[in-house]
Design an enzyme around this catalytic site. Sequence first.
Site, PDB file in Angstrom:
ATOM      1  NE  ARG A  15      -1.978  -1.779   3.548  1.00 27.50           N
ATOM      2  CZ  ARG A  15      -2.350  -1.978   4.809  1.00 27.50           C
ATOM      3  NH1 ARG A  15      -3.497  -1.491   5.239  1.00 27.50           N
ATOM      4  NH2 ARG A  15      -1.593  -2.655   5.652  1.00 27.50           N
ATOM      5  CE  LYS A  75       0.918  -2.318   9.292  1.00 23.69           C
ATOM      6  NZ  LYS A  75      -0.420  -2.620   9.887  1.00 23.69           N
ATOM      7  CE1 TYR A  94      -5.234   1.948  10.543  1.00 25.37           C
ATOM      8  CE2 TYR A  94      -4.134   1.537   8.458  1.00 25.37           C
ATOM      9  CZ  TYR A  94      -5.293   1.718   9.190  1.00 25.37           C
ATOM     10  OH  TYR A  94      -6.507   1.667   8.556  1.00 25.37           O
ATOM     11  CG  HIS A  96      -1.579  -1.295  15.089  1.00 31.38           C
ATOM     12  ND1 HIS A  96      -2.936  -1.321  15.266  1.00 31.38           N
ATOM     13  CD2 HIS A  96      -1.385  -1.252  13.745  1.00 31.38           C
ATOM     14  CE1 HIS A  96      -3.536  -1.303  14.085  1.00 31.38           C
ATOM     15  NE2 HIS A  96      -2.616  -1.254  13.150  1.00 31.38           N
ATOM     16  CD  GLU A 118      -3.445   2.549  15.593  1.00 27.91           C
ATOM     17  OE1 GLU A 118      -3.270   3.005  14.445  1.00 27.91           O
ATOM     18  OE2 GLU A 118      -2.542   2.456  16.445  1.00 27.91           O
ATOM     19  CG  ASP A 270      -3.978  -4.808  14.134  1.00 27.64           C
ATOM     20  OD1 ASP A 270      -4.686  -5.458  14.925  1.00 27.64           O
ATOM     21  OD2 ASP A 270      -4.438  -3.961  13.357  1.00 27.64           O
TER      22      ASP A 270
HETATM   23  N1  LIG Z   1      -4.378  -7.831  10.896  1.00 32.77           N
HETATM   24  C1  LIG Z   1      -4.731  -6.834  10.115  1.00 32.77           C
HETATM   25  O1  LIG Z   1      -4.201  -6.652   9.027  1.00 32.77           O
HETATM   26  C2  LIG Z   1      -5.815  -5.914  10.529  1.00 32.77           C
HETATM   27  C3  LIG Z   1      -6.242  -5.938  11.812  1.00 32.77           C
HETATM   28  N2  LIG Z   1      -7.299  -5.184  12.232  1.00 32.77           N
HETATM   29  C4  LIG Z   1      -7.663  -5.335  13.637  1.00 32.77           C
HETATM   30  O2  LIG Z   1      -8.858  -6.088  13.796  1.00 32.77           O
HETATM   31  C5  LIG Z   1      -9.369  -5.820  15.105  1.00 32.77           C
HETATM   32  C6  LIG Z   1     -10.886  -5.583  15.038  1.00 32.77           C
HETATM   33  O3  LIG Z   1     -11.119  -4.320  14.404  1.00 32.77           O
HETATM   34  P1  LIG Z   1     -12.599  -3.763  14.140  1.00 32.77           P
HETATM   35  O4  LIG Z   1     -13.512  -4.840  13.711  1.00 32.77           O
HETATM   36  O5  LIG Z   1     -12.441  -2.578  13.271  1.00 32.77           O
HETATM   37  O6  LIG Z   1     -13.034  -3.282  15.587  1.00 32.77           O
HETATM   38  P2  LIG Z   1     -14.500  -2.898  16.074  1.00 32.77           P
HETATM   39  O7  LIG Z   1     -14.327  -1.950  17.209  1.00 32.77           O
HETATM   40  O8  LIG Z   1     -15.365  -2.508  14.933  1.00 32.77           O
HETATM   41  O9  LIG Z   1     -15.073  -4.283  16.625  1.00 32.77           O
HETATM   42  C7  LIG Z   1     -14.548  -4.943  17.741  1.00 32.77           C
HETATM   43  C8  LIG Z   1     -15.675  -5.746  18.382  1.00 32.77           C
HETATM   44  O10 LIG Z   1     -15.087  -6.539  19.411  1.00 32.77           O
HETATM   45  C9  LIG Z   1     -16.072  -6.668  20.413  1.00 32.77           C
HETATM   46  N3  LIG Z   1     -15.478  -7.185  21.636  1.00 32.77           N
HETATM   47  C10 LIG Z   1     -14.709  -6.555  22.569  1.00 32.77           C
HETATM   48  N4  LIG Z   1     -14.383  -7.414  23.557  1.00 32.77           N
HETATM   49  C11 LIG Z   1     -14.936  -8.618  23.222  1.00 32.77           C
HETATM   50  C12 LIG Z   1     -14.981  -9.899  23.832  1.00 32.77           C
HETATM   51  N5  LIG Z   1     -14.381 -10.126  25.003  1.00 32.77           N
HETATM   52  N6  LIG Z   1     -15.640 -10.903  23.193  1.00 32.77           N
HETATM   53  C13 LIG Z   1     -16.267 -10.692  22.030  1.00 32.77           C
HETATM   54  N7  LIG Z   1     -16.282  -9.494  21.411  1.00 32.77           N
HETATM   55  C14 LIG Z   1     -15.626  -8.471  22.002  1.00 32.77           C
HETATM   56  C15 LIG Z   1     -16.646  -5.261  20.521  1.00 32.77           C
HETATM   57  O11 LIG Z   1     -17.897  -5.234  21.188  1.00 32.77           O
HETATM   58  C16 LIG Z   1     -16.756  -4.889  19.040  1.00 32.77           C
HETATM   59  O12 LIG Z   1     -18.031  -5.192  18.495  1.00 32.77           O
HETATM   60  C17 LIG Z   1      -8.548  -4.640  15.631  1.00 32.77           C
HETATM   61  O13 LIG Z   1      -7.517  -5.097  16.458  1.00 32.77           O
HETATM   62  C18 LIG Z   1      -7.970  -4.053  14.378  1.00 32.77           C
HETATM   63  O14 LIG Z   1      -6.803  -3.286  14.610  1.00 32.77           O
HETATM   64  C19 LIG Z   1      -7.969  -4.361  11.369  1.00 32.77           C
HETATM   65  C20 LIG Z   1      -7.565  -4.262  10.066  1.00 32.77           C
HETATM   66  C21 LIG Z   1      -6.414  -5.006   9.557  1.00 32.77           C
HETATM   67  C1  LIG Z   2      -5.096  -1.759  10.380  1.00 35.64           C
HETATM   68  C2  LIG Z   2      -3.859  -2.411  10.005  1.00 35.64           C
HETATM   69  O1  LIG Z   2      -3.109  -2.845  10.823  1.00 35.64           O
HETATM   70  C3  LIG Z   2      -3.518  -2.545   8.613  1.00 35.64           C
HETATM   71  O2  LIG Z   2      -4.291  -2.109   7.755  1.00 35.64           O
HETATM   72  O3  LIG Z   2      -2.438  -3.069   8.314  1.00 35.64           O
HETATM   73 MG   LIG Z   3      -1.810  -4.125  11.252  1.00 42.64          MG
END
Ligand SMILES: NC(=O)C1=CN([C@@H]2O[C@H](COP(=O)(O)OP(=O)(O)OC[C@H]3O[C@@H](n4cnc5c(N)ncnc54)[C@H](O)[C@@H]3O)[C@@H](O)[C@H]2O)C=CC1
Ligand SMILES: CC(=O)C(=O)O
Ligand SMILES: [Mg+2]
Length: 371
Positions: A15, A75, A94, A96, A118, A270
């Site tokens: 990206r 990133k 971002y 994190h 974020e 992340d």
């Molecule tokens: N690995 C990657 O490339 C990427 C990672 N992410 C990550 O994904 C994760 C989720 O992001 P979003 O969906 O945008 O967040 P969000 O805030 O939209 O949703 C998170 C959900 O988790 C729920 N939650 C909190 N504690 C909980 C528990 N104990 N049990 C069940 N549910 C629980 C909340 O109520 C909420 O609905 C974040 O850490 C974000 O940084 C996002 C984009 C890319």
């Molecule tokens: C949100 C994040 O970690 C990514 O887009 O890579």
């Molecule tokens: Mg990430």
Amino acid sequence: MRVGCPKEIKNHEYRVGLTPASVREYVAHGHDVLIETNAGSGIGASDADYVAAGAKIAATAAEVFASCDMIVKVKEPQPSEWVQLREGQILYTYLHLAPDPEQTKGLLASGVTAVAYETVTDDRGGLPLLAPMSEVAGRLSIQAGAFSLQKANGGRGVLLGGVPGVNPAKVVVIGGGVVGIHAARMAVGLGADVTILDRSLPRLRQLDDIFSGRVHTLFSSIDALENEVFSADLVVGAVLIPGAAAPKLVTRKMLSGMKKGAVIVDVAIDQGGCFETSHATTHSDPTYEVDGVIHYCVANMPGAVPVTSAHALNNATIFHGLALADKGIAAILADRHLMNGLNVHKGKITNKAVAEALGYEMHEGAKVLAA
Ligand SMILES: NC(=O)C1=CN([C@@H]2O[C@H](COP(=O)(O)OP(=O)(O)OC[C@H]3O[C@@H](n4cnc5c(N)ncnc54)[C@H](O)[C@@H]3O)[C@@H](O)[C@H]2O)C=CC1
Ligand SMILES: CC(=O)C(=O)O
Ligand SMILES: [Mg+2]
């Protein structure tokens, strides 16, 4: 202001922080934009495209870091980038930080003013600069999971949708936010049997409405979590407590109760991941196995589809990016949502969840910016 965009250097990160379309917006606001050569090659944007949009091209990242007042990235800065940041400069990307003490030290030492995509908020309680990448990662999580479930990739050898006469795979999504909804949408589309767990009852009601009974919703108690994870073929980790390290919901011990060859895709990696056995992986070596369970824990999943992701990210970052370029730190003082994005300023932590996670003193953003 002089706005700069270096080429991303994280493993398989294609990206780019500024697309040519975004450059046109900054230039229209009267800013000078400096882009590192080949920064847009991963999305098919050439140096000539950037020049046509009004940018100048720098031969090296060092030139961008040294001469720009604001750095726009995707990133979190890597070690070779921390050392090039400085006091008086704005970093917009971002970060994190909660699970990343080393990077935090690097940013604090640099003196930079760092706004983390974020943790920027909006009036509806959302995270508008995280949302587009969560949409991408949520959708990708099912593709990655389906691929990993294939026998040759270490999985149990089940097809998500099954076929007539044979049950579909069971997909369990922990966390029904943006990642969770988009994962569920893809899994439902492929014909899987999908359950979403969340601790927010209003959220579960909303999910029930959105999917009209096509997914099961469950309150995320320890008991429900354990039952679901034990019977799952694919588990997607999608929880978030904004800014904070992800809670470890699936323990090492629980893992041993899972089916052999089941797959977990820990999108929350992340923020440190919500499985005790998760550690960050890269696109070049995305999976590993613990107790017969395949783990996919890529921390920059959207980097795999940079054409989609870079445009989606730029659509979301341009509004506050222009405000930062137009007004500098006054833009942060003027907007509480951008203030929520401020994580570090002149060697101080200004985000409560990050300070708590890493044991730093928390400083009020408004105070340190005004000092
Ligand atoms: N690995 C990657 O490339 C990427 C990672 N992410 C990550 O994904 C994760 C989720 O992001 P979003 O969906 O945008 O967040 P969000 O805030 O939209 O949703 C998170 C959900 O988790 C729920 N939650 C909190 N504690 C909980 C528990 N104990 N049990 C069940 N549910 C629980 C909340 O109520 C909420 O609905 C974040 O850490 C974000 O940084 C996002 C984009 C890319
Ligand atoms: C949100 C994040 O970690 C990514 O887009 O890579
Ligand atoms: Mg990430």
